[in-house]
Design a protein around this motif. Structure first.
Motif, PDB file in Angstrom:
ATOM      1  N   ILE A   1     -17.230 -12.196  16.274  1.00 15.86           N
ATOM      2  CA  ILE A   1     -16.364 -11.720  17.715  1.00 15.86           C
ATOM      3  C   ILE A   1     -15.394 -12.353  18.105  1.00 15.86           C
ATOM      4  CG2 ILE A   1     -15.633  -9.316  19.163  1.00 15.86           C
ATOM      5  CD1 ILE A   1     -14.506  -8.939  16.365  1.00 15.86           C
ATOM      6  N   GLN A   2     -16.573 -12.961  18.758  1.00 17.08           N
ATOM      7  CA  GLN A   2     -16.551 -14.403  20.107  1.00 17.08           C
ATOM      8  C   GLN A   2     -15.500 -14.800  19.521  1.00 17.08           C
ATOM      9  OE1 GLN A   2     -20.274 -15.672  21.651  1.00 17.08           O
ATOM     10  NE2 GLN A   2     -20.892 -13.627  22.407  1.00 17.08           N
ATOM     11  N   VAL A   3     -16.022 -15.763  17.822  1.00 17.94           N
ATOM     12  CA  VAL A   3     -15.116 -16.425  17.663  1.00 17.94           C
ATOM     13  C   VAL A   3     -13.522 -16.305  16.835  1.00 17.94           C
ATOM     14  CG1 VAL A   3     -14.862 -18.326  15.126  1.00 17.94           C
ATOM     15  CG2 VAL A   3     -16.911 -17.617  16.337  1.00 17.94           C
ATOM     16  N   LEU A   4     -13.713 -14.752  16.881  1.00 20.02           N
ATOM     17  CA  LEU A   4     -12.536 -14.395  16.804  1.00 20.02           C
ATOM     18  C   LEU A   4     -11.684 -14.134  17.944  1.00 20.02           C
ATOM     19  CD1 LEU A   4     -13.287 -11.421  13.975  1.00 20.02           C
ATOM     20  CD2 LEU A   4     -12.359 -13.951  13.615  1.00 20.02           C
ATOM     21  N   LEU A   5     -11.892 -13.954  19.084  1.00 19.92           N
ATOM     22  CA  LEU A   5     -11.165 -14.000  20.037  1.00 19.92           C
ATOM     23  C   LEU A   5     -11.278 -14.965  20.709  1.00 19.92           C
ATOM     24  CD1 LEU A   5     -13.657 -11.565  22.572  1.00 19.92           C
ATOM     25  CD2 LEU A   5     -11.157 -11.085  21.846  1.00 19.92           C
TER      26      LEU A   5
ATOM     27  N   LYS B   1      -9.466  -3.777  15.093  1.00 19.67           N
ATOM     28  CA  LYS B   1      -8.697  -3.518  14.094  1.00 19.67           C
ATOM     29  C   LYS B   1     -10.347  -3.769  12.777  1.00 19.67           C
ATOM     30  CE  LYS B   1      -4.082  -2.457  13.586  1.00 19.67           C
ATOM     31  NZ  LYS B   1      -4.500  -0.914  12.558  1.00 19.67           N
ATOM     32  N   VAL B   2     -10.660  -5.501  13.018  1.00 19.63           N
ATOM     33  CA  VAL B   2     -11.365  -6.073  12.068  1.00 19.63           C
ATOM     34  C   VAL B   2     -12.864  -5.485  12.498  1.00 19.63           C
ATOM     35  CG1 VAL B   2     -10.295  -7.991  11.131  1.00 19.63           C
ATOM     36  CG2 VAL B   2     -11.201  -7.818  13.331  1.00 19.63           C
ATOM     37  N   MET B   3     -13.029  -4.649  13.962  1.00 21.63           N
ATOM     38  CA  MET B   3     -14.686  -4.248  14.783  1.00 21.63           C
ATOM     39  C   MET B   3     -14.848  -3.117  14.674  1.00 21.63           C
ATOM     40  SD  MET B   3     -13.890  -5.269  18.874  1.00 21.63           S
ATOM     41  CE  MET B   3     -15.526  -4.479  19.062  1.00 21.63           C
ATOM     42  N   HIS B   4     -13.216  -2.191  13.759  1.00 22.08           N
ATOM     43  CA  HIS B   4     -13.628  -1.326  12.870  1.00 22.08           C
ATOM     44  C   HIS B   4     -14.110  -1.221  11.605  1.00 22.08           C
ATOM     45  CE1 HIS B   4     -12.822   2.876  11.850  1.00 22.08           C
ATOM     46  NE2 HIS B   4     -11.632   2.576  10.781  1.00 22.08           N
ATOM     47  N   VAL B   5     -13.853  -1.909  11.052  1.00 24.12           N
ATOM     48  CA  VAL B   5     -14.168  -2.723   9.452  1.00 24.12           C
ATOM     49  C   VAL B   5     -15.890  -3.223   9.588  1.00 24.12           C
ATOM     50  CG1 VAL B   5     -14.350  -4.405   7.793  1.00 24.12           C
ATOM     51  CG2 VAL B   5     -11.727  -3.598   8.703  1.00 24.12           C
TER      52      VAL B   5
ATOM     53  N   MET C   1     -14.794  -1.627  24.961  1.00 23.41           N
ATOM     54  CA  MET C   1     -13.549  -2.042  24.253  1.00 23.41           C
ATOM     55  C   MET C   1     -12.314  -2.252  23.549  1.00 23.41           C
ATOM     56  SD  MET C   1     -15.294  -0.482  21.478  1.00 23.41           S
ATOM     57  CE  MET C   1     -14.355  -0.216  20.150  1.00 23.41           C
ATOM     58  N   VAL C   2     -11.903  -2.653  25.434  1.00 31.17           N
ATOM     59  CA  VAL C   2     -10.704  -3.129  25.834  1.00 31.17           C
ATOM     60  C   VAL C   2     -10.589  -4.498  24.769  1.00 31.17           C
ATOM     61  CG1 VAL C   2      -8.975  -3.450  26.969  1.00 31.17           C
ATOM     62  CG2 VAL C   2     -10.599  -1.690  27.326  1.00 31.17           C
ATOM     63  N   TYR C   3     -10.312  -4.248  23.509  1.00 32.19           N
ATOM     64  CA  TYR C   3      -9.042  -5.504  22.779  1.00 32.19           C
ATOM     65  C   TYR C   3      -8.074  -5.473  22.205  1.00 32.19           C
ATOM     66  CZ  TYR C   3     -14.533  -6.818  22.814  1.00 32.19           C
ATOM     67  OH  TYR C   3     -15.648  -7.599  23.285  1.00 32.19           O
ATOM     68  N   PRO C   4      -7.320  -6.783  21.890  1.00 31.77           N
ATOM     69  CA  PRO C   4      -6.856  -6.924  21.395  1.00 31.77           C
ATOM     70  C   PRO C   4      -6.679  -5.844  20.279  1.00 31.77           C
ATOM     71  CG  PRO C   4      -7.161  -9.320  21.777  1.00 31.77           C
ATOM     72  CD  PRO C   4      -8.280  -7.906  22.193  1.00 31.77           C
ATOM     73  N   GLU C   5      -5.180  -5.499  19.574  1.00 33.36           N
ATOM     74  CA  GLU C   5      -5.381  -4.686  18.501  1.00 33.36           C
ATOM     75  C   GLU C   5      -6.429  -5.392  17.269  1.00 33.36           C
ATOM     76  OE1 GLU C   5      -2.516  -1.995  15.764  1.00 33.36           O
ATOM     77  OE2 GLU C   5      -1.814  -2.671  17.858  1.00 33.36           O
ATOM     78  N   PRO C   6      -5.279  -6.134  17.400  1.00 35.11           N
ATOM     79  CA  PRO C   6      -5.497  -6.762  15.541  1.00 35.11           C
ATOM     80  C   PRO C   6      -7.607  -7.382  15.981  1.00 35.11           C
ATOM     81  CG  PRO C   6      -4.081  -8.065  17.056  1.00 35.11           C
ATOM     82  CD  PRO C   6      -4.524  -6.999  17.429  1.00 35.11           C
ATOM     83  N   ILE C   7      -7.993  -7.177  16.916  1.00 35.27           N
ATOM     84  CA  ILE C   7      -9.544  -7.602  16.996  1.00 35.27           C
ATOM     85  C   ILE C   7     -10.154  -6.082  17.260  1.00 35.27           C
ATOM     86  CG2 ILE C   7     -11.573  -8.098  18.137  1.00 35.27           C
ATOM     87  CD1 ILE C   7     -10.070 -10.513  17.865  1.00 35.27           C
TER      88      ILE C   7
ATOM     89  N   LEU D   1      -6.204 -18.596  21.124  1.00 35.74           N
ATOM     90  CA  LEU D   1      -5.333 -20.077  21.331  1.00 35.74           C
ATOM     91  C   LEU D   1      -4.502 -20.310  20.310  1.00 35.74           C
ATOM     92  CD1 LEU D   1      -9.150 -22.117  20.143  1.00 35.74           C
ATOM     93  CD2 LEU D   1      -7.564 -22.129  22.308  1.00 35.74           C
ATOM     94  N   SER D   2      -4.040 -18.613  19.292  1.00 33.64           N
ATOM     95  CA  SER D   2      -2.889 -19.014  19.005  1.00 33.64           C
ATOM     96  C   SER D   2      -1.812 -18.258  19.386  1.00 33.64           C
ATOM     97  CB  SER D   2      -3.062 -17.651  18.064  1.00 33.64           C
ATOM     98  OG  SER D   2      -3.124 -16.674  18.229  1.00 33.64           O
ATOM     99  N   GLY D   3      -2.597 -17.847  20.950  1.00 34.76           N
ATOM    100  CA  GLY D   3      -1.190 -17.578  21.811  1.00 34.76           C
ATOM    101  C   GLY D   3      -0.990 -16.359  21.546  1.00 34.76           C
ATOM    102  N   ALA D   4      -2.068 -15.158  21.403  1.00 33.12           N
ATOM    103  CA  ALA D   4      -2.065 -13.930  21.067  1.00 33.12           C
ATOM    104  C   ALA D   4      -0.812 -13.494  21.140  1.00 33.12           C
ATOM    105  CB  ALA D   4      -1.966 -13.165  22.593  1.00 33.12           C
ATOM    106  N   LYS D   5      -0.549 -14.321  19.265  1.00 32.10           N
ATOM    107  CA  LYS D   5       0.655 -13.425  18.373  1.00 32.10           C
ATOM    108  C   LYS D   5      -0.412 -13.701  16.677  1.00 32.10           C
ATOM    109  CE  LYS D   5       4.105 -16.255  21.111  1.00 32.10           C
ATOM    110  NZ  LYS D   5       5.008 -17.258  20.988  1.00 32.10           N
ATOM    111  N   ALA D   6      -1.645 -13.432  16.668  1.00 29.24           N
ATOM    112  CA  ALA D   6      -1.430 -13.695  15.896  1.00 29.24           C
ATOM    113  C   ALA D   6      -1.824 -12.075  14.799  1.00 29.24           C
ATOM    114  CB  ALA D   6      -3.180 -13.949  15.257  1.00 29.24           C
ATOM    115  N   LYS D   7      -1.406 -12.103  13.528  1.00 31.91           N
ATOM    116  CA  LYS D   7      -1.315 -10.424  13.147  1.00 31.91           C
ATOM    117  C   LYS D   7      -2.548 -10.238  12.221  1.00 31.91           C
ATOM    118  CE  LYS D   7       3.815 -10.990  12.182  1.00 31.91           C
ATOM    119  NZ  LYS D   7       4.583 -10.141  10.723  1.00 31.91           N
ATOM    120  N   VAL D   8      -2.800  -8.395  12.184  1.00 30.19           N
ATOM    121  CA  VAL D   8      -3.882  -8.512  11.780  1.00 30.19           C
ATOM    122  C   VAL D   8      -4.543  -9.237  10.423  1.00 30.19           C
ATOM    123  CG1 VAL D   8      -5.070  -6.032  11.023  1.00 30.19           C
ATOM    124  CG2 VAL D   8      -3.602  -5.787  12.559  1.00 30.19           C
TER     125      VAL D   8
END
Length: 382
Positions: A145-149, A126-130, A118-124, A154-161
């Motif tokens: 989730i593999q695709v989103l990760l 949040k969509v996992m919760h959905v 469950m240790v994923y970036p916060e935006p990930i 690749l976005s530099g870990a800067k993408a927003k929710v």
């Protein structure tokens, strides 16, 4: 704690390697895109470098993942190793600082009894919760989730929710976009609506008939084989009177053939079948004794969104002895969970024709398609 670096062509490939070597509870510490090889700076090969870790001594879920007394020693061990390597020049300080931070976060999570997965970036997260709230199948979640990760790193870990939600919307559509979706095709004369009792077949049939008559200007008629419910024929008579179209009642297959002869000059004949306990296989067999499925027929299976997914699957399997062309999902207004609809479409590769969301005729019916299905699932988020 075992920590290892992996190189792969893509994040999904890296995840497969990680799971194979470190297990399903491994955590990604960090990742980056690297380019290797090439000639004079050209034709370099793009790869994903992923740092992952796992605890080989992790206990089962009922017990603490790591004994509290062990945590400080483990943390100090990693801290000493990484601090020492700062002076060796083997890695950059920034990389090591990120790794130490990730390790601390992971150790903190383990101390709190959370699963490493469950240790994923916060935006990930949040969509996992959905996806979890909507009860999307775990196998589909893993693929998405593999695709989103990969996109996240690749976005530099800067993408927003909101950006990750847009990726999720896009990926969910991609998973089902090659499945045929459509309403009535108008290539067959007979439109058969089948399903178990209580799913709203008769009301749905009336909505479909209204669309054919009012929107498409078709000359339509009704046949009902639902002679088990006392009010069923009267209900369809009411709709037939409103739409000014004929209604024929059939008790046997001979009745059906006589009705078909009477209605031979009509563009479309919409057929309402009886709804009974879907667990009785004989009921579906009985349909063949009343309706001639050898006719020029298009069949829609009606499923209620208030039903459990397991029941939907049982219904589909029971009715699979007749050719099912499309699905119809009813009672969308009576639930807030739509994952079963997506799961059924994905599992059986059978597209949906309509979604109904109320009792009003001719309203409260929507054309289904990948976009409409995913919008319903995500609450119209993009």
């Amino acid at each position: 704690m075992k920590v290892k670096k992996f190189m792969a062509a893509s994040m999904p490939d890296a995840m497969k390697q990680i799971r194979a070597e470190l297990g399903k509870d491994a955590v990604i510490l960090n990742s980056r895109v690297v380019y290797t090889g090439g000639v004079l700076g050209f034709f370099k090969k793009r790869s994903i470098e992923v740092m992952a870790a796992a605890d080989p001594n992790q206990e089962i879920e009922q017990k603490p993942a790591v004994k509290p007394a062990v945590l400080p020693a483990a943390a100090n061990h990693f801290k000493e190793n990484t601090e020492n390597s700062l002076f060796t020049g083997s890695r950059t300080s920034n990389e090591l600082i990120r790794e130490i931070s990730s390790l601390k976060q992971m150790m903190s999570s383990l101390a709190g009894g959370q699963q490493v997965s469950m240790v994923y970036p916060e935006p990930i997260r949040k969509v996992m919760h959905v996806l979890n709230e909507q009860e999307i199948d775990k196998s589909i979640q893993d693929q998405v989730i593999q695709v989103l990760l990969e996109k996240w790193y690749l976005s530099g870990a800067k993408a927003k929710v909101t950006e990750v939600e847009a990726w999720l919307h896009e990926e969910l559509i991609k998973q089902i976009e090659n499945i045929p979706f459509s309403g009535i095709s108008f290539t067959k004369k007979y439109i058969n609506v089948a399903g178990p009792t209580g799913v709203g077949k008769t009301t749905t049939l009336a909505k479909m008939a209204a669309e054919c008559v009012i929107k498409h200007k078709k000359k339509a008629a009704f046949i009902t084989a639902d002679t088990y419910r006392i009010a069923a024929i009267d209900q369809l008579k009411t709709y037939a009177g409103i739409l000014d179209i004929p209604l024929e009642v059939c008790y046997t297959i001979d009745d059906f053939r006589q009705a078909a002869e009477k209605l031979k000059d009509y563009d479309l004949v919409l057929i309402d079948t009886a709804g009974r306990n879907f667990r009785n296989r004989q009921y579906v067999e009985d349909l063949k004794n009343v309706i001639d499925f050898e006719k020029d027929m298009e069949t829609f299976l009606v499923l209620s969104l208030t039903a459990k997914q397991k029941d939907m699957e049982d219904i589909y399997n029971q009715f699979s002895i007749i050719d099912i062309d499309k699905l119809i999902f009813t009672k969308a207004d009576e639930t807030s969970t739509y994952g079963a609809m997506y799961n059924i479409i994905h599992k059986y590769k059978k597209g949906a024709a309509y979604i109904t969301n109320g009792q009003d005729v001719p309203d409260d019916i929507l054309m289904a398609g990948p976009e409409a299905i995913v919008k319903q699932l995500m609450g119209n988020k993009k």
